[in-house]
Design an enzyme around this catalytic site. Sequence first.
Site, mmCIF file in Angstrom:
data_model
loop_
_atom_site.group_PDB
_atom_site.id
_atom_site.type_symbol
_atom_site.label_atom_id
_atom_site.label_comp_id
_atom_site.label_asym_id
_atom_site.label_seq_id
_atom_site.Cartn_x
_atom_site.Cartn_y
_atom_site.Cartn_z
ATOM 1 N N ASP A 8 -22.532 -20.145 -8.592
ATOM 2 C CA ASP A 8 -23.571 -19.548 -9.426
ATOM 3 C C ASP A 8 -23.067 -18.368 -10.270
ATOM 4 O OD1 ASP A 8 -24.539 -20.907 -7.071
ATOM 5 O OD2 ASP A 8 -26.551 -20.274 -7.622
ATOM 6 N N GLU A 37 -27.482 -21.593 -13.474
ATOM 7 C CA GLU A 37 -28.901 -21.243 -13.500
ATOM 8 C C GLU A 37 -29.177 -19.739 -13.485
ATOM 9 O OE1 GLU A 37 -31.343 -22.194 -10.218
ATOM 10 O OE2 GLU A 37 -30.330 -20.750 -8.955
ATOM 11 N N ASN A 65 -33.549 -23.965 -8.915
ATOM 12 C CA ASN A 65 -34.913 -23.519 -9.184
ATOM 13 C C ASN A 65 -35.034 -22.577 -10.380
ATOM 14 O OD1 ASN A 65 -33.445 -21.951 -7.100
ATOM 15 N ND2 ASN A 65 -35.186 -20.545 -7.237
ATOM 16 N N HIS A 66 -33.978 -21.820 -10.705
ATOM 17 C CA HIS A 66 -34.062 -20.874 -11.826
ATOM 18 C C HIS A 66 -33.834 -21.510 -13.195
ATOM 19 C CE1 HIS A 66 -34.821 -17.204 -9.676
ATOM 20 N NE2 HIS A 66 -33.825 -17.433 -8.841
ATOM 21 N N HIS A 175 -26.734 -21.736 -4.323
ATOM 22 C CA HIS A 175 -28.006 -21.024 -4.221
ATOM 23 C C HIS A 175 -27.921 -19.715 -3.446
ATOM 24 C CE1 HIS A 175 -32.274 -20.211 -4.265
ATOM 25 N NE2 HIS A 175 -32.355 -20.269 -2.954
ATOM 26 N N HIS A 177 -25.348 -17.730 -2.898
ATOM 27 C CA HIS A 177 -24.416 -16.778 -3.536
ATOM 28 C C HIS A 177 -23.366 -16.217 -2.583
ATOM 29 C CE1 HIS A 177 -26.971 -15.726 -7.349
ATOM 30 N NE2 HIS A 177 -27.145 -16.978 -6.960
#
Length: 264
Positions: A8, A37, A65-66, A175, A177
Site C-alpha cells: 500500500d 488505494e 475499500n479506499h 490492507h 500496512h
Amino acid sequence: MKILVVGDIVGRPGRDTLKLFLEKNRDKYDFIAVNGENAAAGFGLTSKLADQLFEWGCDVITSGNHIWDKKELYEYLDKSDKVLRPANYPDEGTPGKGYTILKDRKGNKIGVISIQGRVFMMPIDCPFKKAKEIIEEIKKETKFIIVDFHAEATSEKIAMGWYLDGMASLVYGTHTHIQTADERILPEGTGYITDLGMTGSESGVIGMKVESVLPKFLNSLPQRFEVAEGSERICGIEAELDEETGECISIERISRTLTEIEYM
C-alpha cells in the site's frame, strides 16, 4: 518470470519512495504490481496519480475499500484495464472491474485479481467463491495468476492462501500496512505472504501522523488523519514464477529504507 509487488502506497512520501526504487530497479522485473488505494494523500487514488504510477513502470494497480474515496476516479475505473477495484463488490452499478489479463515484458499473459475480505470489513460477496470463479475464467488464457487479497484478519488471509494453493501463482495480503514475516511457497506451488506492508513513512501510525491518530484512540471522536513524513520505507515482495508451470519458485520480502534505496 520475475515479479515485483509493492504494498500500500501512502501519500506523497510513499509515491516518492516508490519512484526512486523503480528508477533504480524496474529493469530487473518482468511485471510490476502495486496497491494504490492510499496513494492520494492517504485516502483513495486519482486518475492523474494512476497515470503517474504507470509512467514510472507499474503495470497494474490493485486496491481495496479506499478505492471509492475519490469519486473522480469512477469514470477512469470504467475505462481502465490496469486499475482494479475489489472483484467481490456487486457487478451491477459498481464502477470498474476486479480482474484483468495483461502482458509482461516478455509477452506472457498474466492474470491479476483484486479481492476484498469480509472479516471486520464491509459485508460484500464471498471473496473465496469469487476468486475461484475468476481464476477458472483466467485459466482459459494463462497459467500465471496473482491475487491481491485486501483484508483485515490474518486468519482470513491465511485461509485464502490455502484455498487458492495450486490455483494461483501468487497470493498476497494487503490492507494492514504491516509487513509479515511468513513468506513461503505452499505445497501446491502458490507463493504466499499474509501482508506486503506499506510504502510510506514509518514516523507515524501506519503512514499517518501520530498527533492526528492518537486522539482517535484517546477520545473516540472523529479525527482528520494526515500523512506522516520522514523515515520512508518501501515494502513488498519479489517473486519468480516458473515459465513452464506458472508455479512460484521463489518469494522474498523487500523492505528498504529511503537511505538504502539511495545507495543501491
